[in-house]
Design an enzyme around this catalytic site. Structure first.
Site, PDB file in Angstrom:
ATOM      1  N   TRP A 120      43.475  26.781  41.985  1.00 28.33           N
ATOM      2  CA  TRP A 120      43.281  27.207  42.743  1.00 28.33           C
ATOM      3  C   TRP A 120      44.393  28.223  43.342  1.00 28.33           C
ATOM      4  CZ3 TRP A 120      42.601  23.519  47.499  1.00 28.33           C
ATOM      5  CH2 TRP A 120      40.998  22.958  47.931  1.00 28.33           C
ATOM      6  N   GLY A 137      38.925  37.008  37.849  1.00 31.06           N
ATOM      7  CA  GLY A 137      38.747  37.984  39.454  1.00 31.06           C
ATOM      8  C   GLY A 137      38.252  39.137  39.492  1.00 31.06           C
ATOM      9  N   SER A 192      35.931  34.516  35.974  1.00 27.92           N
ATOM     10  CA  SER A 192      34.530  34.762  36.405  1.00 27.92           C
ATOM     11  C   SER A 192      33.569  33.890  36.237  1.00 27.92           C
ATOM     12  CB  SER A 192      34.042  36.738  36.703  1.00 27.92           C
ATOM     13  OG  SER A 192      35.051  37.359  36.994  1.00 27.92           O
ATOM     14  N   GLY A 231      38.491  30.286  38.899  1.00 28.96           N
ATOM     15  CA  GLY A 231      39.645  30.095  39.635  1.00 28.96           C
ATOM     16  C   GLY A 231      39.046  30.042  41.014  1.00 28.96           C
ATOM     17  N   GLY A 232      38.152  31.802  41.864  1.00 31.44           N
ATOM     18  CA  GLY A 232      37.798  32.326  43.010  1.00 31.44           C
ATOM     19  C   GLY A 232      36.613  31.267  43.483  1.00 31.44           C
TER      20      GLY A 232
HETATM   21  P1  PGA Z   1      38.426  33.740  38.660  1.00 32.49           P
HETATM   22  O1  PGA Z   1      39.460  32.872  37.596  1.00 32.49           O
HETATM   23  O2  PGA Z   1      37.485  32.841  38.311  1.00 32.49           O
HETATM   24  O3  PGA Z   1      38.693  33.757  39.703  1.00 32.49           O
HETATM   25  O4  PGA Z   1      38.090  34.627  37.517  1.00 32.49           O
HETATM   26  C1  PGA Z   1      39.669  32.507  36.851  1.00 32.49           C
HETATM   27  C2  PGA Z   1      40.955  32.074  36.317  1.00 32.49           C
HETATM   28  O5  PGA Z   1      41.771  32.366  36.060  1.00 32.49           O
HETATM   29  O6  PGA Z   1      41.548  30.189  36.118  1.00 32.49           O
END
Ligand code: PGA
Length: 252
Positions: free
Chosen positions: A12, A172, A211, A232-233
């Site tokens: 997160w 990201g 991503s 992440g996102g």
């Molecule tokens: P993301 O981040 O899925 O937003 O690209 C992945 C991470 O940094 O663990």
């Protein structure tokens, strides 16, 4: 030996307030109604670990995003692995590229953090990944394998060690490596682990991160030696995250 059970982990980062507990309740509902063919982990900011841990289940574990390399002491503002374990969290991410960049963490620091986490009974998710410049220079394999070698503590065992391959340029950005590039790097990481841990190395989970979203999860998670995702996102909203978890419905 069969592949380890996959893990879909949500990072997160610096997101989430007390009201975000709704997302954990929703995630638990989605998993109990529709199932999960993988283990699931959420790593919220420290401030939410206690509340989220109370909602952990056989399917859903809670973890942290970092820890100090000492177990206690005069380190104002830092959090130790013992404190994380005390809240019933089970995992800690170490060496995320945002920590390596924002806090100048090198392999030695990452290794010490992983060692602290493992010594207290936590599973360490050790992050590695090349920058765009390194990939363009043809150095991705060399950078990643040397990070893996230098970041795994000497006392690590198969059961408490995970690796997350996260190309820095894919985090990201909405961009991901090709499946064959992911395969090449994950195979190389597995080779390093084989050399280090012997035949049981096949049981160490190597996660892909950068991503990952519902629409690309099936393709990326089907790559050989990819044993899950670090997200992440797309982990912030339970419904989006469950879209990634459910990719495993169609994978072994
Ligand atoms: P993301 O981040 O899925 O937003 O690209 C992945 C991470 O940094 O663990």
């Amino acid at each position: 030996m069969t592949a380890p059970k996959a893990l879909v982990a949500g990072n997160w980062k610096m997101n989430g307030l007390t009201a975000s507990i709704d997302q954990i309740n929703r995630l638990n509902d989605l998993i109990s109604q529709n199932g999960a063919n993988c283990d699931v982990l959420i790593c919220p900011p420290y401030t939410l670990i206690n509340a989220f841990s109370k909602l952990a289940t056989d399917h859903l574990s809670i973890g942290a995003q970092d820890c100090h390399f000492n177990i206690s002491g005069a380190h104002t503002g830092d959090i130790s692995a013992a404190m994380i374990k005390d809240l019933d969290a089970r995992y800690v991410i170490v060496g995320h590229s945002e920590r390596r960049a924002d806090h100048a963490e090198d392999n030695e620091t990452v290794k010490a953090k992983a060692e602290a986490a493992q010594s207290i009974g936590l599973n360490a998710i050790i992050c590695v990944g090349e920058t765009e410049k390194q990939r363009d220079a043809g150095q991705a394999l060399e950078v990643v394998t040397s990070q893996v070698k230098a970041s795994i503590p000497d006392q690590s065992v198969v059961e408490n060690t995970l690796i997350a391959y996260e190309p820095v340029w894919a985090i990201g950005t909405g961009r991901t490596p090709t499946e064959s590039d992911v395969e090449e790097i994950h195979n190389a990481i597995r080779q390093v682990l084989n050399g280090r841990f012997g035949e049981n190395a096949s049981q160490i989970k190597i996660l892909y991160g950068g991503s990952v979203k519902a629409s690309n999860a099936h393709a990326l998670m089907s790559v050989p030696n990819v044993n899950g995702a670090l997200v992440g996102g797309a982990s912030l909203k339970a419904d989006d995250f469950y879209g990634i978890i459910s990719a495993y419905d169609q994978i072994g």
